[in-house]
Motif scaffolding. Structure first.
Motif, PDB file in Angstrom:
ATOM      1  N   PHE A 142       1.813  -5.637  16.335  1.00 23.78           N
ATOM      2  CA  PHE A 142       2.757  -4.932  15.471  1.00 23.78           C
ATOM      3  C   PHE A 142       3.858  -4.270  16.296  1.00 23.78           C
ATOM      4  CE2 PHE A 142      -1.418  -4.777  13.206  1.00 23.78           C
ATOM      5  CZ  PHE A 142      -1.091  -5.698  12.217  1.00 23.78           C
ATOM      6  N   HIS A 161       4.233   1.242  15.368  1.00 27.28           N
ATOM      7  CA  HIS A 161       3.044   1.139  14.524  1.00 27.28           C
ATOM      8  C   HIS A 161       1.980   2.185  14.860  1.00 27.28           C
ATOM      9  CE1 HIS A 161      -0.745  -0.974  13.081  1.00 27.28           C
ATOM     10  NE2 HIS A 161      -0.006  -0.905  11.997  1.00 27.28           N
ATOM     11  N   HIS A 162       1.586   2.964  13.845  1.00 25.41           N
ATOM     12  CA  HIS A 162       0.563   4.004  13.965  1.00 25.41           C
ATOM     13  C   HIS A 162       0.920   5.032  15.047  1.00 25.41           C
ATOM     14  CE1 HIS A 162      -2.639   1.338  11.763  1.00 25.41           C
ATOM     15  NE2 HIS A 162      -1.569   1.597  11.035  1.00 25.41           N
ATOM     16  N   ASP A 178       5.349   1.763   7.623  1.00 21.05           N
ATOM     17  CA  ASP A 178       3.962   1.398   7.271  1.00 21.05           C
ATOM     18  C   ASP A 178       3.538   2.162   6.027  1.00 21.05           C
ATOM     19  OD1 ASP A 178       1.367   0.553   7.214  1.00 21.05           O
ATOM     20  OD2 ASP A 178       0.809   1.363   9.174  1.00 21.05           O
ATOM     21  N   ASP A 205       4.300  -5.510   3.597  1.00 21.55           N
ATOM     22  CA  ASP A 205       3.739  -4.524   4.513  1.00 21.55           C
ATOM     23  C   ASP A 205       4.623  -4.424   5.760  1.00 21.55           C
ATOM     24  OD1 ASP A 205       2.051  -2.672   5.668  1.00 21.55           O
ATOM     25  OD2 ASP A 205       0.392  -4.063   6.012  1.00 21.55           O
ATOM     26  N   MET A 206       5.200  -3.278   5.958  1.00 23.61           N
ATOM     27  CA  MET A 206       6.111  -3.040   7.082  1.00 23.61           C
ATOM     28  C   MET A 206       7.312  -3.982   7.000  1.00 23.61           C
ATOM     29  SD  MET A 206       3.397  -2.069  10.082  1.00 23.61           S
ATOM     30  CE  MET A 206       2.100  -3.264   9.784  1.00 23.61           C
ATOM     31  N   TRP A 252     -10.531  -0.837   6.381  1.00 25.01           N
ATOM     32  CA  TRP A 252      -9.126  -0.991   5.981  1.00 25.01           C
ATOM     33  C   TRP A 252      -9.120  -1.489   4.527  1.00 25.01           C
ATOM     34  CZ3 TRP A 252      -5.783   0.633   9.662  1.00 25.01           C
ATOM     35  CH2 TRP A 252      -6.214   0.600  10.993  1.00 25.01           C
ATOM     36  N   ILE A 273      -4.050 -11.457   9.683  1.00 24.61           N
ATOM     37  CA  ILE A 273      -4.238  -9.998   9.667  1.00 24.61           C
ATOM     38  C   ILE A 273      -5.110  -9.589   8.476  1.00 24.61           C
ATOM     39  CG2 ILE A 273      -3.049  -7.766   9.493  1.00 24.61           C
ATOM     40  CD1 ILE A 273      -2.392  -9.310  12.088  1.00 24.61           C
ATOM     41  N   THR A 274      -6.052  -8.686   8.743  1.00 21.65           N
ATOM     42  CA  THR A 274      -6.826  -8.085   7.654  1.00 21.65           C
ATOM     43  C   THR A 274      -5.904  -7.126   6.922  1.00 21.65           C
ATOM     44  OG1 THR A 274      -8.835  -8.233   8.974  1.00 21.65           O
ATOM     45  CG2 THR A 274      -8.876  -6.720   7.101  1.00 21.65           C
ATOM     46  N   ASP A 275      -5.394  -7.600   5.795  1.00 25.30           N
ATOM     47  CA  ASP A 275      -4.485  -6.776   5.004  1.00 25.30           C
ATOM     48  C   ASP A 275      -4.870  -6.947   3.533  1.00 25.30           C
ATOM     49  OD1 ASP A 275      -2.408  -5.045   4.479  1.00 25.30           O
ATOM     50  OD2 ASP A 275      -0.874  -6.219   5.504  1.00 25.30           O
ATOM     51  N   GLU A 316      -5.319   2.027   2.099  1.00 22.90           N
ATOM     52  CA  GLU A 316      -5.289   0.835   2.961  1.00 22.90           C
ATOM     53  C   GLU A 316      -5.465   1.210   4.419  1.00 22.90           C
ATOM     54  OE1 GLU A 316      -3.564  -2.176   5.641  1.00 22.90           O
ATOM     55  OE2 GLU A 316      -2.882  -0.120   5.381  1.00 22.90           O
ATOM     56  N   ASP A 317      -4.968   2.414   4.775  1.00 23.94           N
ATOM     57  CA  ASP A 317      -4.681   2.679   6.189  1.00 23.94           C
ATOM     58  C   ASP A 317      -5.591   3.721   6.833  1.00 23.94           C
ATOM     59  OD1 ASP A 317      -3.217   1.700   8.244  1.00 23.94           O
ATOM     60  OD2 ASP A 317      -1.278   2.455   7.568  1.00 23.94           O
ATOM     61  N   HIS A 325       0.857  -1.192   0.000  1.00 21.97           N
ATOM     62  CA  HIS A 325       0.000   0.000   0.000  1.00 21.97           C
ATOM     63  C   HIS A 325       0.889   1.235   0.000  1.00 21.97           C
ATOM     64  CE1 HIS A 325       0.116   1.556   4.253  1.00 21.97           C
ATOM     65  NE2 HIS A 325       0.408   0.316   4.570  1.00 21.97           N
TER      66      HIS A 325
END
Ligand code: AHN
Ligand code: ZN
Length: 345
Positions: free
Chosen positions: A307, A311-312, A155, A231-232, A206, A278-280, A189-190, A132
């Protein structure tokens, strides 16, 4: 290649021939790599593939962060997207932009676009790579400036940086992969619900870009042999357990990719453990587009959080990015692309 299949063959053989085969196998392991402590099916014979340049990948991440947070409906988001398209074209990829206007959990309509770059667009056998490219508009897991957008160096930018470097590597290398490659940068995505919120029952907020793409393929009837989501993938000391949804939908691809990583010497990153589901973005590629796709995703194990601590939060900046992690991921994915010339995948 042969060692992956040897496990099954062993069952048919008994007595002295089994012993002989085991001895040959142990000798073979020693030649392939130093890791004789791993179980027999974990070392694989690899074809030659070009080197992934982690300095260049790092610079691609830095470049994205310099645009500012890539939050949809901001000028930085538009500029970063345009730059990514320019880079893909420069590396010989055919680019398709897919604009869409999703509505977020907090009622905002986003000017979003998925960006698809295709290498060897006519090839029937294709591998899909994705990350993403948007970054989170809030720092809801931070203790300060929670309403401010984050840099998203890991991220968001790390996956894009690794994929742009893979595109550059293919472009500059004399040896080319025989398969077709599609690099998809998913948008939006985020912008999922904040940390302290109850998620909606009926809709996932998401992964809005992958949900849109999976229901509106950029080419009618598009498919791929398999896919890999990043991702990450850039944090110092990251580990990539085998993500739960990937193991549900695409376990054989996941295991083969991890075996390749280990053979290359990256077993400390690509660990032999299963992580949470994970919902990705890969979930929608798997269950809507029906393309088996795995997720290389940094998860913490033996910790109360899923995570990394960054993260965030505002700590997700260039300070967490480590070139060694980028190298492990980038080199592994390049190897997978070139193995597709062989019979392994
Ligand atoms: C969930 O937290 C359920 N999904 C988040 C996936 C994600 C967010 N990847 C990066 N940022
Ligand atoms: Zn995120």
């Amino acid at each position: 290649m042969h060692k992956l299949k040897r496990t099954a063959n062993l069952k048919k053989i008994s007595g002295y021939s089994l012993l002989l085969l085991l001895l040959i196998n142990i000798a073979g392991c020693r030649q392939n790599s130093g890791s004789t402590t791993q179980s027999e099916e974990t070392t694989v014979k690899l074809v030659n593939a070009p080197a992934f340049n982690a300095d260049s990948a790092y610079a691609f991440i830095e470049n994205q962060v310099k645009f500012g947070p890539r939050v949809p409906n901001t000028p930085a988001h538009v500029k970063a997207g345009d730059w990514m398209i320019k880079k893909l074209k420069e590396y010989g990829f055919e680019v398709t932009e897919q604009p869409f206007k999703p509505v977020t959990f907090d009622g905002k309509t986003l000017n979003a676009r998925n960006i698809i770059g295709s290498y060897n667009p006519a090839a029937a056998k294709r591998i899909l790579l994705a990350a993403h490219w948007d970054s989170r508009p809030f720092a809801d897991k931070d203790s300060t400036r929670k309403e401010q957008p984050i840099d998203g160096a890991n991220d968001g930018a790390s996956g894009v940086g690794v994929l742009l470097e893979i595109a550059r590597t293919i472009h500059t290398s004399a040896k080319k992969p025989e398969i077709g490659i599609d690099i998809i940068f998913f948008d939006a995505e985020d912008w999922g619900e904040k940390e302290d919120m109850q998620p909606a029952q009926d809709k996932v907020y998401w992964c809005l870009g992958s949900q849109y793409w999976a229901q509106n393929l950029h080419k009618p009837g598009y498919s791929a042999y398999f896919g890999i989501l990043l991702d990450m993938v850039g944090a110092k000391g990251a580990v990539f357990p085998k993500e739960g949804m990937s193991m549900q939908y695409a376990s054989s691809i996941n295991n083969q990719v991890w075996n390749i990583a280990r053979t290359l010497g990256y077993g400390q990153y690509f660990i032999e453990e299963e992580g949470a589901g994970i919902t990705d973005d890969h979930v929608y590629v798997n269950n809507l587009a029906r393309i088996p796709m795995i997720d290389i995703l940094h998860q913490e194990l033996n910790s109360s959080r899923t995570f990394g601590a960054y993260h965030h939060t505002h700590h997700d900046n260039m300070g967490v990015i480590d070139k060694n992690t980028l190298k492990a991921v980038g080199q592994t994915v390049i190897q997978v692309l070139y193995e597709s010339n062989s019979e392994m995948l």
